[in-house]
Design a protein around this motif. Structure first.
Motif, PDB file in Angstrom:
ATOM      1  N   LEU A 207       0.827  -1.212   0.000  1.00  0.00           N
ATOM      2  CA  LEU A 207       0.000   0.000   0.000  1.00  0.00           C
ATOM      3  C   LEU A 207       0.859   1.259   0.000  1.00  0.00           C
ATOM      4  CD1 LEU A 207      -2.808  -1.019   2.542  1.00  0.00           C
ATOM      5  CD2 LEU A 207      -2.989  -0.878   0.060  1.00  0.00           C
ATOM      6  N   ASN A 208       2.012   1.208   0.636  1.00  0.00           N
ATOM      7  CA  ASN A 208       2.869   2.398   0.718  1.00  0.00           C
ATOM      8  C   ASN A 208       3.531   2.746  -0.609  1.00  0.00           C
ATOM      9  OD1 ASN A 208       2.420   3.140   3.367  1.00  0.00           O
ATOM     10  ND2 ASN A 208       4.062   1.865   4.171  1.00  0.00           N
ATOM     11  N   THR A 209       3.487   1.862  -1.588  1.00  0.00           N
ATOM     12  CA  THR A 209       4.021   2.233  -2.896  1.00  0.00           C
ATOM     13  C   THR A 209       3.161   3.294  -3.580  1.00  0.00           C
ATOM     14  OG1 THR A 209       2.808   0.421  -3.952  1.00  0.00           O
ATOM     15  CG2 THR A 209       5.056  -0.037  -3.209  1.00  0.00           C
ATOM     16  N   ARG A 210       1.910   3.454  -3.131  1.00  0.00           N
ATOM     17  CA  ARG A 210       0.964   4.444  -3.684  1.00  0.00           C
ATOM     18  C   ARG A 210       0.726   4.231  -5.181  1.00  0.00           C
ATOM     19  NH1 ARG A 210       1.206   8.473   0.511  1.00  0.00           N
ATOM     20  NH2 ARG A 210       1.923   7.262   2.291  1.00  0.00           N
ATOM     21  N   ASN A 211       0.994   3.029  -5.661  1.00  0.00           N
ATOM     22  CA  ASN A 211       0.711   2.683  -7.055  1.00  0.00           C
ATOM     23  C   ASN A 211      -0.756   2.285  -7.157  1.00  0.00           C
ATOM     24  OD1 ASN A 211       0.473   1.334  -9.584  1.00  0.00           O
ATOM     25  ND2 ASN A 211       2.671   0.946  -9.600  1.00  0.00           N
ATOM     26  N   ARG A 212      -1.510   2.947  -8.043  1.00  0.00           N
ATOM     27  CA  ARG A 212      -2.956   2.716  -8.104  1.00  0.00           C
ATOM     28  C   ARG A 212      -3.281   1.256  -8.416  1.00  0.00           C
ATOM     29  NH1 ARG A 212      -5.586   7.702  -8.399  1.00  0.00           N
ATOM     30  NH2 ARG A 212      -4.167   9.249  -7.506  1.00  0.00           N
ATOM     31  N   SER A 213      -2.591   0.672  -9.374  1.00  0.00           N
ATOM     32  CA  SER A 213      -2.885  -0.717  -9.736  1.00  0.00           C
ATOM     33  C   SER A 213      -2.560  -1.670  -8.593  1.00  0.00           C
ATOM     34  CB  SER A 213      -2.102  -1.107 -10.994  1.00  0.00           C
ATOM     35  OG  SER A 213      -0.707  -0.993 -10.774  1.00  0.00           O
ATOM     36  N   VAL A 214      -1.492  -1.385  -7.859  1.00  0.00           N
ATOM     37  CA  VAL A 214      -1.130  -2.235  -6.724  1.00  0.00           C
ATOM     38  C   VAL A 214      -2.149  -2.088  -5.597  1.00  0.00           C
ATOM     39  CG1 VAL A 214       0.626  -2.657  -4.956  1.00  0.00           C
ATOM     40  CG2 VAL A 214       1.318  -2.202  -7.308  1.00  0.00           C
ATOM     41  N   ILE A 215      -2.600  -0.861  -5.336  1.00  0.00           N
ATOM     42  CA  ILE A 215      -3.582  -0.643  -4.277  1.00  0.00           C
ATOM     43  C   ILE A 215      -4.888  -1.353  -4.608  1.00  0.00           C
ATOM     44  CG2 ILE A 215      -4.946   1.103  -3.084  1.00  0.00           C
ATOM     45  CD1 ILE A 215      -2.647   3.018  -3.357  1.00  0.00           C
ATOM     46  N   VAL A 216      -5.330  -1.272  -5.867  1.00  0.00           N
ATOM     47  CA  VAL A 216      -6.562  -1.961  -6.275  1.00  0.00           C
ATOM     48  C   VAL A 216      -6.424  -3.462  -6.074  1.00  0.00           C
ATOM     49  CG1 VAL A 216      -7.961  -2.544  -8.285  1.00  0.00           C
ATOM     50  CG2 VAL A 216      -7.316  -0.172  -7.872  1.00  0.00           C
ATOM     51  N   LYS A 217      -5.273  -4.012  -6.427  1.00  0.00           N
ATOM     52  CA  LYS A 217      -5.045  -5.446  -6.261  1.00  0.00           C
ATOM     53  C   LYS A 217      -5.074  -5.852  -4.792  1.00  0.00           C
ATOM     54  CE  LYS A 217      -1.448  -6.880  -8.421  1.00  0.00           C
ATOM     55  NZ  LYS A 217      -0.027  -7.220  -8.710  1.00  0.00           N
ATOM     56  N   VAL A 218      -4.436  -5.055  -3.937  1.00  0.00           N
ATOM     57  CA  VAL A 218      -4.382  -5.377  -2.506  1.00  0.00           C
ATOM     58  C   VAL A 218      -5.769  -5.261  -1.875  1.00  0.00           C
ATOM     59  CG1 VAL A 218      -3.416  -4.663  -0.290  1.00  0.00           C
ATOM     60  CG2 VAL A 218      -1.961  -4.737  -2.312  1.00  0.00           C
TER      61      VAL A 218
END
Length: 311
Positions: A207-218
């Motif tokens: 979550l701390n990467t603030r990458n939108r695609s990563v946040i959606v996946k998590v």
């Protein structure tokens, strides 16, 4: 476009890292010095010294910066619209037309994407051949071919590794880690509860990467996580309540990131990529499956959240 090429679809280029190398090489993780979610590469706005002290920085004005006739607020709080048209009779003391949008506006650091280096534990174990997974290329969509029965795996060892791979954006690591998490939660739902404390750091790092695609996946994984023991007493959702301090701050930042389409139609809604709506759905699932203490802890970290049960 001609009828012959009308069926060609433009696909976005998949992200790749220079450290990955070719398909025959292993990622050189030793040379990666960046920290996931670090603050080193964030854009910095100029510091206002007067906001923290009684000193005020001043600069000597040149004649072109003096207030001219017809400019200013005129005693009101709302300044008039600026006229960017050049004067009719310019002289040497009048500057040329100001360049609008000369510099790209710097976004607030809280919303900026943080570094996400390819140094996950999942990548290291997968390239070393220590994970019992491989891609099963099906006719419709890919699946994971497990070399060992999932219920015989040591969840204390493998599940945190797969969760650490959720911040991967490069294939095949992104697909294997995400699908592996879903498979393990589906088959071994009774083994997830004791591993919850080991999953918090990988979730927080992603979550701390603030990458939108990563946040959606998590977020999608978190919704499946709290519901994986639905047939029991929702103990997984209750076990996550003490760790809301590590998970929810990033959700509080992006909770208002909705797509304002007016009267338009969002044709991507079936993919569930709208960050604001997905965060609200996740918080509601946390409250429903988190027990009686879930709402007050969510409200402490996300003040704008309203209960989905009490109202």
């Amino acid at each position: 476009m001609t009828g012959q090429n009308s069926d060609i679809k433009m696909r976005q280029k998949l992200p790749t890292f220079a450290e990955t190398g070719s398909c025959f090489d292993a990622t050189n993780i030793d040379k990666i010095k960046g920290r996931p979610g670090g603050h080193d590469e964030l854009p910095n706005k100029p510091l206002d010294v007067s906001a923290f002290s009684y000193s005020k920085s001043t600069h000597k004005k040149v004649p072109s910066k003096f207030m001219r006739k017809g400019t200013g607020a005129g005693g009101t709080l709302k300044p008039p619209k600026r006229n960017y048209a050049p004067p009719e009779f310019p002289d040497e003391n009048v500057s040329p037309k100001e360049k609008r949008h000369s510099q790209k506006a710097i976004d607030f650091s809280a919303f900026c994407q943080r570094p996400n280096p390819p140094n996950t534990e999942f990548r290291r174990f997968y390239e070393r051949g220590d994970l019992p997974v491989q891609i099963d290329h099906g006719g419709v969509h890919n699946r994971i071919a497990w070399k060992v029965a999932i219920d015989k795996l040591d969840f204390h060892h493998y599940l945190p590794i797969f969760f650490d791979g959720l911040r991967e954006i490069e294939e095949p690591y992104a697909f294997l880690s995400e699908q592996g998490v879903y498979d393990m939660m589906q088959v071994g739902s009774n083994k997830v509860l004791p591993v919850i404390p080991q999953l918090i750091i990988p979730i927080k790092t992603a979550l701390n990467t603030r990458n939108r695609s990563v946040i959606v996946k998590v977020l999608k994984v978190l919704q499946a996580l709290v519901k994986c023991d639905r047939n029991e007493q929702s103990l997984v959702g209750q076990a996550l309540v003490p760790y809301y301090r590590q998970i929810l701050p990033v959700l509080n930042i992006f909770i208002r990131q909705n797509d304002n389409l007016g009267d338009g139609i969002d044709y991507r809604q079936q993919k569930r990529v709208n960050l604001g709506e997905l965060i609200m759905e996740t918080l509601e699932e946390f409250e429903v499956h988190g027990g009686e203490d879930a709402f007050i802890n969510i409200k402490y970290q996300v003040p704008v959240y309203q209960s989905a049960i009490l109202n």
